[in-house]
Design a protein around this motif. Structure first.
Motif, PDB file in Angstrom:
ATOM      1  N   ARG A 102      35.124 -16.135 -14.987  1.00  0.00           N
ATOM      2  CA  ARG A 102      33.765 -16.349 -15.476  1.00  0.00           C
ATOM      3  C   ARG A 102      33.733 -17.714 -16.142  1.00  0.00           C
ATOM      4  NH1 ARG A 102      29.515 -13.105 -16.293  1.00  0.00           N
ATOM      5  NH2 ARG A 102      30.783 -11.271 -15.872  1.00  0.00           N
ATOM      6  N   ILE A 103      32.833 -18.555 -15.674  1.00  0.00           N
ATOM      7  CA  ILE A 103      32.709 -19.909 -16.206  1.00  0.00           C
ATOM      8  C   ILE A 103      31.287 -20.093 -16.705  1.00  0.00           C
ATOM      9  CG2 ILE A 103      32.768 -22.369 -15.613  1.00  0.00           C
ATOM     10  CD1 ILE A 103      34.921 -21.467 -13.457  1.00  0.00           C
ATOM     11  N   LYS A 104      31.182 -20.610 -17.912  1.00  0.00           N
ATOM     12  CA  LYS A 104      29.867 -20.873 -18.506  1.00  0.00           C
ATOM     13  C   LYS A 104      29.840 -22.289 -19.037  1.00  0.00           C
ATOM     14  CE  LYS A 104      28.767 -16.174 -19.675  1.00  0.00           C
ATOM     15  NZ  LYS A 104      27.538 -15.572 -20.041  1.00  0.00           N
ATOM     16  N   GLY A 105      28.650 -22.813 -19.130  1.00  0.00           N
ATOM     17  CA  GLY A 105      28.463 -24.139 -19.676  1.00  0.00           C
ATOM     18  C   GLY A 105      27.006 -24.525 -19.618  1.00  0.00           C
ATOM     19  N   LYS A 106      26.756 -25.809 -19.793  1.00  0.00           N
ATOM     20  CA  LYS A 106      25.406 -26.358 -19.674  1.00  0.00           C
ATOM     21  C   LYS A 106      25.438 -27.479 -18.652  1.00  0.00           C
ATOM     22  CE  LYS A 106      23.026 -25.428 -23.960  1.00  0.00           C
ATOM     23  NZ  LYS A 106      22.080 -24.487 -23.442  1.00  0.00           N
ATOM     24  N   VAL A 107      24.390 -27.526 -17.829  1.00  0.00           N
ATOM     25  CA  VAL A 107      24.259 -28.603 -16.853  1.00  0.00           C
ATOM     26  C   VAL A 107      23.786 -29.835 -17.621  1.00  0.00           C
ATOM     27  CG1 VAL A 107      23.094 -29.369 -14.750  1.00  0.00           C
ATOM     28  CG2 VAL A 107      23.690 -26.954 -15.026  1.00  0.00           C
ATOM     29  N   LYS A 108      24.557 -30.922 -17.578  1.00  0.00           N
ATOM     30  CA  LYS A 108      24.229 -32.131 -18.331  1.00  0.00           C
ATOM     31  C   LYS A 108      22.842 -32.664 -17.997  1.00  0.00           C
ATOM     32  CE  LYS A 108      28.784 -34.163 -19.066  1.00  0.00           C
ATOM     33  NZ  LYS A 108      29.656 -35.287 -18.721  1.00  0.00           N
ATOM     34  N   LYS A 109      22.536 -32.739 -16.729  1.00  0.00           N
ATOM     35  CA  LYS A 109      21.303 -33.376 -16.270  1.00  0.00           C
ATOM     36  C   LYS A 109      20.046 -32.627 -16.700  1.00  0.00           C
ATOM     37  CE  LYS A 109      21.439 -35.770 -12.530  1.00  0.00           C
ATOM     38  NZ  LYS A 109      21.540 -36.247 -11.178  1.00  0.00           N
ATOM     39  N   THR A 110      20.123 -31.297 -16.777  1.00  0.00           N
ATOM     40  CA  THR A 110      18.927 -30.498 -17.048  1.00  0.00           C
ATOM     41  C   THR A 110      18.999 -29.713 -18.358  1.00  0.00           C
ATOM     42  OG1 THR A 110      19.800 -28.588 -15.845  1.00  0.00           O
ATOM     43  CG2 THR A 110      18.502 -30.200 -14.569  1.00  0.00           C
ATOM     44  N   SER A 111      20.157 -29.676 -18.997  1.00  0.00           N
ATOM     45  CA  SER A 111      20.415 -28.891 -20.211  1.00  0.00           C
ATOM     46  C   SER A 111      20.227 -27.383 -19.987  1.00  0.00           C
ATOM     47  CB  SER A 111      19.524 -29.348 -21.370  1.00  0.00           C
ATOM     48  OG  SER A 111      19.856 -30.665 -21.730  1.00  0.00           O
ATOM     49  N   GLU A 112      20.237 -26.949 -18.735  1.00  0.00           N
ATOM     50  CA  GLU A 112      20.127 -25.525 -18.421  1.00  0.00           C
ATOM     51  C   GLU A 112      21.482 -24.838 -18.603  1.00  0.00           C
ATOM     52  OE1 GLU A 112      17.464 -24.460 -14.844  1.00  0.00           O
ATOM     53  OE2 GLU A 112      18.268 -26.445 -14.381  1.00  0.00           O
ATOM     54  N   ASP A 113      21.434 -23.563 -18.988  1.00  0.00           N
ATOM     55  CA  ASP A 113      22.659 -22.768 -19.052  1.00  0.00           C
ATOM     56  C   ASP A 113      23.182 -22.571 -17.639  1.00  0.00           C
ATOM     57  OD1 ASP A 113      22.601 -22.483 -21.800  1.00  0.00           O
ATOM     58  OD2 ASP A 113      21.482 -20.600 -21.727  1.00  0.00           O
ATOM     59  N   PHE A 114      24.491 -22.579 -17.521  1.00  0.00           N
ATOM     60  CA  PHE A 114      25.141 -22.398 -16.217  1.00  0.00           C
ATOM     61  C   PHE A 114      26.124 -21.249 -16.329  1.00  0.00           C
ATOM     62  CE2 PHE A 114      28.721 -23.042 -13.390  1.00  0.00           C
ATOM     63  CZ  PHE A 114      28.092 -23.201 -12.172  1.00  0.00           C
ATOM     64  N   SER A 115      26.148 -20.408 -15.311  1.00  0.00           N
ATOM     65  CA  SER A 115      27.088 -19.287 -15.281  1.00  0.00           C
ATOM     66  C   SER A 115      27.614 -19.129 -13.860  1.00  0.00           C
ATOM     67  CB  SER A 115      26.382 -18.007 -15.724  1.00  0.00           C
ATOM     68  OG  SER A 115      27.289 -16.930 -15.728  1.00  0.00           O
ATOM     69  N   TYR A 116      28.908 -18.891 -13.753  1.00  0.00           N
ATOM     70  CA  TYR A 116      29.561 -18.743 -12.456  1.00  0.00           C
ATOM     71  C   TYR A 116      30.573 -17.608 -12.562  1.00  0.00           C
ATOM     72  CZ  TYR A 116      32.575 -19.907  -8.489  1.00  0.00           C
ATOM     73  OH  TYR A 116      33.302 -19.861  -7.322  1.00  0.00           O
ATOM     74  N   HIS A 166      37.431 -32.590 -13.495  1.00  0.00           N
ATOM     75  CA  HIS A 166      36.815 -32.825 -12.187  1.00  0.00           C
ATOM     76  C   HIS A 166      35.338 -32.453 -12.082  1.00  0.00           C
ATOM     77  CE1 HIS A 166      40.600 -33.964 -10.405  1.00  0.00           C
ATOM     78  NE2 HIS A 166      41.156 -32.912 -10.966  1.00  0.00           N
ATOM     79  N   GLU A 167      34.851 -31.539 -12.874  1.00  0.00           N
ATOM     80  CA  GLU A 167      33.435 -31.160 -12.794  1.00  0.00           C
ATOM     81  C   GLU A 167      32.707 -31.718 -14.006  1.00  0.00           C
ATOM     82  OE1 GLU A 167      30.374 -30.936 -11.858  1.00  0.00           O
ATOM     83  OE2 GLU A 167      31.121 -29.595 -10.314  1.00  0.00           O
ATOM     84  N   ARG A 168      32.314 -32.960 -13.897  1.00  0.00           N
ATOM     85  CA  ARG A 168      31.723 -33.679 -15.030  1.00  0.00           C
ATOM     86  C   ARG A 168      30.230 -33.423 -15.194  1.00  0.00           C
ATOM     87  NH1 ARG A 168      35.133 -38.397 -12.990  1.00  0.00           N
ATOM     88  NH2 ARG A 168      37.113 -37.977 -14.010  1.00  0.00           N
ATOM     89  N   ARG A 169      29.673 -32.589 -14.349  1.00  0.00           N
ATOM     90  CA  ARG A 169      28.237 -32.288 -14.463  1.00  0.00           C
ATOM     91  C   ARG A 169      27.968 -31.174 -15.467  1.00  0.00           C
ATOM     92  NH1 ARG A 169      27.162 -31.564  -8.121  1.00  0.00           N
ATOM     93  NH2 ARG A 169      29.125 -30.428  -8.406  1.00  0.00           N
ATOM     94  N   LEU A 170      29.036 -30.598 -16.045  1.00  0.00           N
ATOM     95  CA  LEU A 170      28.900 -29.530 -17.028  1.00  0.00           C
ATOM     96  C   LEU A 170      29.389 -29.975 -18.397  1.00  0.00           C
ATOM     97  CD1 LEU A 170      30.249 -26.386 -15.113  1.00  0.00           C
ATOM     98  CD2 LEU A 170      27.866 -26.957 -15.604  1.00  0.00           C
ATOM     99  N   THR A 171      28.730 -29.461 -19.439  1.00  0.00           N
ATOM    100  CA  THR A 171      29.198 -29.623 -20.813  1.00  0.00           C
ATOM    101  C   THR A 171      29.385 -28.230 -21.405  1.00  0.00           C
ATOM    102  OG1 THR A 171      26.961 -29.666 -21.731  1.00  0.00           O
ATOM    103  CG2 THR A 171      27.926 -31.792 -21.110  1.00  0.00           C
ATOM    104  N   GLU A 172      29.936 -28.171 -22.601  1.00  0.00           N
ATOM    105  CA  GLU A 172      30.151 -26.907 -23.304  1.00  0.00           C
ATOM    106  C   GLU A 172      30.852 -25.878 -22.407  1.00  0.00           C
ATOM    107  OE1 GLU A 172      26.618 -25.495 -25.339  1.00  0.00           O
ATOM    108  OE2 GLU A 172      25.899 -27.558 -25.541  1.00  0.00           O
ATOM    109  N   LEU A 173      31.850 -26.356 -21.689  1.00  0.00           N
ATOM    110  CA  LEU A 173      32.575 -25.549 -20.707  1.00  0.00           C
ATOM    111  C   LEU A 173      33.380 -24.437 -21.377  1.00  0.00           C
ATOM    112  CD1 LEU A 173      33.347 -25.375 -17.665  1.00  0.00           C
ATOM    113  CD2 LEU A 173      35.261 -26.878 -18.205  1.00  0.00           C
ATOM    114  N   ARG A 174      33.244 -23.219 -20.846  1.00  0.00           N
ATOM    115  CA  ARG A 174      34.027 -22.074 -21.294  1.00  0.00           C
ATOM    116  C   ARG A 174      34.535 -21.353 -20.049  1.00  0.00           C
ATOM    117  NH1 ARG A 174      29.360 -22.065 -23.671  1.00  0.00           N
ATOM    118  NH2 ARG A 174      28.575 -20.121 -22.800  1.00  0.00           N
ATOM    119  N   VAL A 175      35.821 -21.051 -20.050  1.00  0.00           N
ATOM    120  CA  VAL A 175      36.442 -20.366 -18.920  1.00  0.00           C
ATOM    121  C   VAL A 175      37.080 -19.088 -19.446  1.00  0.00           C
ATOM    122  CG1 VAL A 175      38.219 -20.492 -17.133  1.00  0.00           C
ATOM    123  CG2 VAL A 175      36.897 -22.541 -17.703  1.00  0.00           C
ATOM    124  N   ASN A 176      36.773 -17.982 -18.783  1.00  0.00           N
ATOM    125  CA  ASN A 176      37.345 -16.701 -19.160  1.00  0.00           C
ATOM    126  C   ASN A 176      37.947 -16.074 -17.905  1.00  0.00           C
ATOM    127  OD1 ASN A 176      37.962 -14.156 -20.039  1.00  0.00           O
ATOM    128  ND2 ASN A 176      35.998 -13.779 -21.017  1.00  0.00           N
TER     129      ASN A 176
END
Length: 148
Positions: A123-137, A89-99
């Motif tokens: 804790r969710i980490k990944g990369k934003v596809k559009k900007t290639s920025e690291d993402f953390s939640y 469902h969240e296709r805006r992220l790549t390299e998704l990791r869920v802990n």
């Protein structure tokens, strides 16, 4: 901060539909905030709640009162469910990791109302596809019954 990358508007949650219907200004957010809002929506929705897509949500609601499974089995079950749901469902992220971590925590109320509840740390980490920025939640809530 308001963001309109390539003409796309990102709305904050909760979405106030009355404003939308009356064509009044609605709060906007940036792409990262939008992804965070959406992840929170997935985390706090149960399967079948959204009638347009019964696969939207996660398994937290299925184990809300489950005291029979071990903490490790609950952790694995929730972690896998969140990963699969976000992957779909969240296709805006790549390299998704869920802990997911689960621990017992004592909640202090009145003198005779202290309770021990299970706390779920996500804790969710990944990369934003559009900007290639690291993402953390990061989010946590208590189950039995669910509260956040």
């Amino acid at each position: 901060m308001i963001s309109r990358i390539m003409g796309i508007k990102y709305y904050t949650l909760p979405l106030i539909t009355k404003k939308l219907i009356n064509r009044k200004p609605i709060s906007l957010c940036n792409l990262t905030q939008s992804i965070s809002h959406y992840i929170h929506l997935v985390n706090t929705s149960y399967f079948g709640e959204c009638t347009f897509d019964e696969s939207f949500g996660c398994s937290v609601w299925l184990v809300d009162f489950d005291n029979l499974k071990s903490t490790n089995r609950l952790k694995d079950f929730i972690q896998e469910s969140l990963y699969e749901s976000l992957l779909k469902h969240e296709r805006r992220l790549t390299e998704l990791r869920v802990n997911v971590k689960i621990k017992q925590e004592e909640l202090f109320g009145t003198e005779r109302q202290n309770r021990i509840k299970k706390r779920i740390d996500i804790r969710i980490k990944g990369k934003v596809k559009k900007t290639s920025e690291d993402f953390s939640y990061v989010e946590y809530f208590y189950i039995g019954p669910l509260s956040y």
